[in-house]
Design an enzyme around this catalytic site. Sequence first.
Site, PDB file in Angstrom:
ATOM      1  N   GLU A 130       0.832  -1.191   0.000  1.00 53.18           N
ATOM      2  CA  GLU A 130       0.000   0.000   0.000  1.00 53.18           C
ATOM      3  C   GLU A 130       0.875   1.251   0.000  1.00 53.18           C
ATOM      4  O   GLU A 130       1.955   1.268   0.596  1.00 53.18           O
ATOM      5  CB  GLU A 130      -0.930  -0.008   1.219  1.00 53.18           C
ATOM      6  CG  GLU A 130      -1.969  -1.109   1.099  1.00 53.18           C
ATOM      7  CD  GLU A 130      -2.899  -1.219   2.293  1.00 53.18           C
ATOM      8  OE1 GLU A 130      -4.062  -1.565   2.075  1.00 53.18           O
ATOM      9  OE2 GLU A 130      -2.467  -0.954   3.429  1.00 53.18           O
ATOM     10  N   CYS A 179       3.478   8.525   1.228  1.00 55.47           N
ATOM     11  CA  CYS A 179       4.018   7.601   2.226  1.00 55.47           C
ATOM     12  C   CYS A 179       4.283   6.279   1.516  1.00 55.47           C
ATOM     13  O   CYS A 179       3.350   5.601   1.090  1.00 55.47           O
ATOM     14  CB  CYS A 179       2.997   7.450   3.350  1.00 55.47           C
ATOM     15  SG  CYS A 179       3.548   6.317   4.631  1.00 55.47           S
ATOM     16  N   CYS A 194       6.579  -7.025   7.340  1.00 54.82           N
ATOM     17  CA  CYS A 194       7.688  -6.513   8.153  1.00 54.82           C
ATOM     18  C   CYS A 194       8.121  -7.631   9.087  1.00 54.82           C
ATOM     19  O   CYS A 194       7.291  -8.405   9.565  1.00 54.82           O
ATOM     20  CB  CYS A 194       7.243  -5.293   8.968  1.00 54.82           C
ATOM     21  SG  CYS A 194       8.621  -4.503   9.860  1.00 54.82           S
ATOM     22  N   CYS A 253       6.332  -5.094  15.924  1.00 57.64           N
ATOM     23  CA  CYS A 253       5.971  -4.104  16.952  1.00 57.64           C
ATOM     24  C   CYS A 253       4.505  -4.354  17.312  1.00 57.64           C
ATOM     25  O   CYS A 253       3.667  -4.535  16.424  1.00 57.64           O
ATOM     26  CB  CYS A 253       6.183  -2.686  16.443  1.00 57.64           C
ATOM     27  SG  CYS A 253       7.887  -2.404  15.927  1.00 57.64           S
ATOM     28  N   CYS A 284       1.414  -2.243  15.843  1.00 60.45           N
ATOM     29  CA  CYS A 284       1.429  -1.932  14.404  1.00 60.45           C
ATOM     30  C   CYS A 284       0.779  -3.051  13.604  1.00 60.45           C
ATOM     31  O   CYS A 284       1.128  -4.227  13.757  1.00 60.45           O
ATOM     32  CB  CYS A 284       2.883  -1.740  13.944  1.00 60.45           C
ATOM     33  SG  CYS A 284       3.043  -1.556  12.160  1.00 60.45           S
ATOM     34  N   CYS A 318      -1.065   5.963  10.059  1.00 65.95           N
ATOM     35  CA  CYS A 318       0.161   5.308  10.518  1.00 65.95           C
ATOM     36  C   CYS A 318      -0.149   3.981  11.168  1.00 65.95           C
ATOM     37  O   CYS A 318      -0.988   3.901  12.064  1.00 65.95           O
ATOM     38  CB  CYS A 318       0.847   6.133  11.596  1.00 65.95           C
ATOM     39  SG  CYS A 318       1.351   7.729  11.073  1.00 65.95           S
TER      40      CYS A 318
HETATM   41  N1  SAH Z   1       9.128   0.609  10.070  1.00 69.35           N
HETATM   42  C1  SAH Z   1       9.311   1.997  10.195  1.00 69.35           C
HETATM   43  C2  SAH Z   1       8.405   2.812   9.304  1.00 69.35           C
HETATM   44  C3  SAH Z   1       6.971   2.407   9.192  1.00 69.35           C
HETATM   45  S1  SAH Z   1       5.923   2.696  10.563  1.00 69.35           S
HETATM   46  C4  SAH Z   1       9.164   2.431  11.628  1.00 69.35           C
HETATM   47  O1  SAH Z   1       8.742   1.631  12.439  1.00 69.35           O
HETATM   48  O2  SAH Z   1       9.527   3.563  11.933  1.00 69.35           O
HETATM   49  C5  SAH Z   1       5.625   4.449  10.565  1.00 69.35           C
HETATM   50  C6  SAH Z   1       5.272   5.007  11.949  1.00 69.35           C
HETATM   51  O3  SAH Z   1       3.932   4.612  12.358  1.00 69.35           O
HETATM   52  C7  SAH Z   1       6.203   4.506  13.025  1.00 69.35           C
HETATM   53  O4  SAH Z   1       6.544   5.527  13.916  1.00 69.35           O
HETATM   54  C8  SAH Z   1       5.339   3.496  13.712  1.00 69.35           C
HETATM   55  O5  SAH Z   1       5.805   3.215  14.982  1.00 69.35           O
HETATM   56  C9  SAH Z   1       4.000   4.165  13.694  1.00 69.35           C
HETATM   57  N2  SAH Z   1       2.872   3.277  13.973  1.00 69.35           N
HETATM   58  C10 SAH Z   1       2.808   1.944  13.787  1.00 69.35           C
HETATM   59  N3  SAH Z   1       1.583   1.470  14.154  1.00 69.35           N
HETATM   60  C11 SAH Z   1       0.878   2.530  14.572  1.00 69.35           C
HETATM   61  C12 SAH Z   1      -0.478   2.697  15.046  1.00 69.35           C
HETATM   62  N4  SAH Z   1      -1.312   1.670  15.112  1.00 69.35           N
HETATM   63  N5  SAH Z   1      -0.886   3.937  15.392  1.00 69.35           N
HETATM   64  C13 SAH Z   1      -0.040   4.992  15.266  1.00 69.35           C
HETATM   65  N6  SAH Z   1       1.220   4.902  14.811  1.00 69.35           N
HETATM   66  C14 SAH Z   1       1.679   3.681  14.485  1.00 69.35           C
HETATM   67 FE1  SF4 Z   2       7.627  -2.872  11.170  1.00 74.74          FE
HETATM   68 FE2  SF4 Z   2       5.405  -1.669  12.022  1.00 74.74          FE
HETATM   69 FE3  SF4 Z   2       7.478  -1.972  13.677  1.00 74.74          FE
HETATM   70 FE4  SF4 Z   2       7.643  -0.213  11.651  1.00 74.74          FE
HETATM   71  S1  SF4 Z   2       6.225  -0.107  13.405  1.00 74.74           S
HETATM   72  S2  SF4 Z   2       9.203  -1.725  12.288  1.00 74.74           S
HETATM   73  S3  SF4 Z   2       6.445  -1.322  10.093  1.00 74.74           S
HETATM   74  S4  SF4 Z   2       6.252  -3.641  12.770  1.00 74.74           S
END
Ligand code: SAH
Ligand code: SF4
Length: 369
Positions: free
Chosen positions: A104, A117, A124, A128, A131, A351
């Site tokens: 996406e 974006c 991934c 996390c 996420c 995000c």
């Molecule tokens: N993998 C990279 C970039 C993609 S995530 C990273 O982790 O930085 C982009 C941003 O969205 C990151 O700061 C991530 O922590 C945040 N993010 C992930 N899940 C989210 C959620 N459910 N609500 C708000 N931000 C989130």
């Molecule tokens: Fe991967 Fe989501 Fe963690 Fe970014 S926030 S490193 S996309 S699992």
Amino acid sequence: MPQPSIALSTKPDLIGLGRAALSGLLAELGVPERARAMRARQLWHWLYHQGAADLAAMTTLPASLRTELAERASLARPDVVAEQRSADGTIKWLLRFADGQTVETVYIPDVERGALCISSQVGCSLTCTFCHTGTMPLVRNLRASEILAQLLVARDRLGEWPTPAGQRQLSHIVVMGMGEPLLNYDAIRQALTIAMDPDGLAFTRRKITLSTSGIVPKITECGRELGVGLAISLHAVRDELRDELVPINRRWPIAALLEACRGYPAEDRPITFEYVMLAGVNDSDADARELVRLIAGIPAKVNLIPFNPWPGAAYRCSPPERIEAFARIVARAGYPAPVRQPRGRDILAACGQLKTASQRERGRVPEPA
Ligand code: SAH
Ligand code: SF4
């Protein structure tokens, strides 16, 4: 002899080919040395300034060269298999590559600017806990061509060719989509180098921001080689909690991460620390004070991200007054602490909400053949 069609998908990509590699290809095709730089510039002009999706359109190149290039290299863009528009103007595209994998890409318009974006991986590997992408397994890295193609397709859909001399609808790039860009650094470097080249997509370094969960050795390389804006997904100020929320912290804990940030070239642009607001988890006044203590001395801004929910998530977003109180403590210490407006939540484009539909729906509907 006609090539069997299977060979089509194995041709190298013209999109994303760096200057040296392109020059090498032109040499193989018999372009004399004195003409190579000019031909390469012309080709880039068609690809990245005019947005040509077909060699036949590249009328400043000799017809014989166009035919040979078409035989040797691919210009294929991914298919746009879905487009969703949010009430707030955000657009999400689901793109499918030649092997059927999907990612996406999200366009976020704003007053007199717009950011794309882009994704760096299919899925991934980093899990996390807050996420949505993290619930997908890593399927594969994207190639440089596939990273750049997200920009080209967005500009196709926005009708923004040739590149406008003045204000662009797509003016900024944020590498914050699916995947961890610094675990696919070689392809990201190759793609962003072309995105930043004045003969390429001509984005300046200052208009690009890369977000990482904290792959420490690559942060240093990225600073040295690309110098784009850096965003760090911090999200917790103590290792025990960060180990849980951002598991890569067990490999590179907070102290190591912040040391890499101190070495990052940030003279003209502060480092952004992203902090997702999770109710009752990481959002206390004490957390805010510790955050300020940790980043002391780093030119920084703190981006507070209201948690964006997704189906099955185990967290809730902190209430607005809690986010405000947290922001006040950070701001009083002298760091800008904007609260990020969630964009495109209604189409699951905000995000951390990205996860391709084929994965989301796996088990409920048959996958497309
Ligand atoms: N993998 C990279 C970039 C993609 S995530 C990273 O982790 O930085 C982009 C941003 O969205 C990151 O700061 C991530 O922590 C945040 N993010 C992930 N899940 C989210 C959620 N459910 N609500 C708000 N931000 C989130
Ligand atoms: Fe991967 Fe989501 Fe963690 Fe970014 S926030 S490193 S996309 S699992």
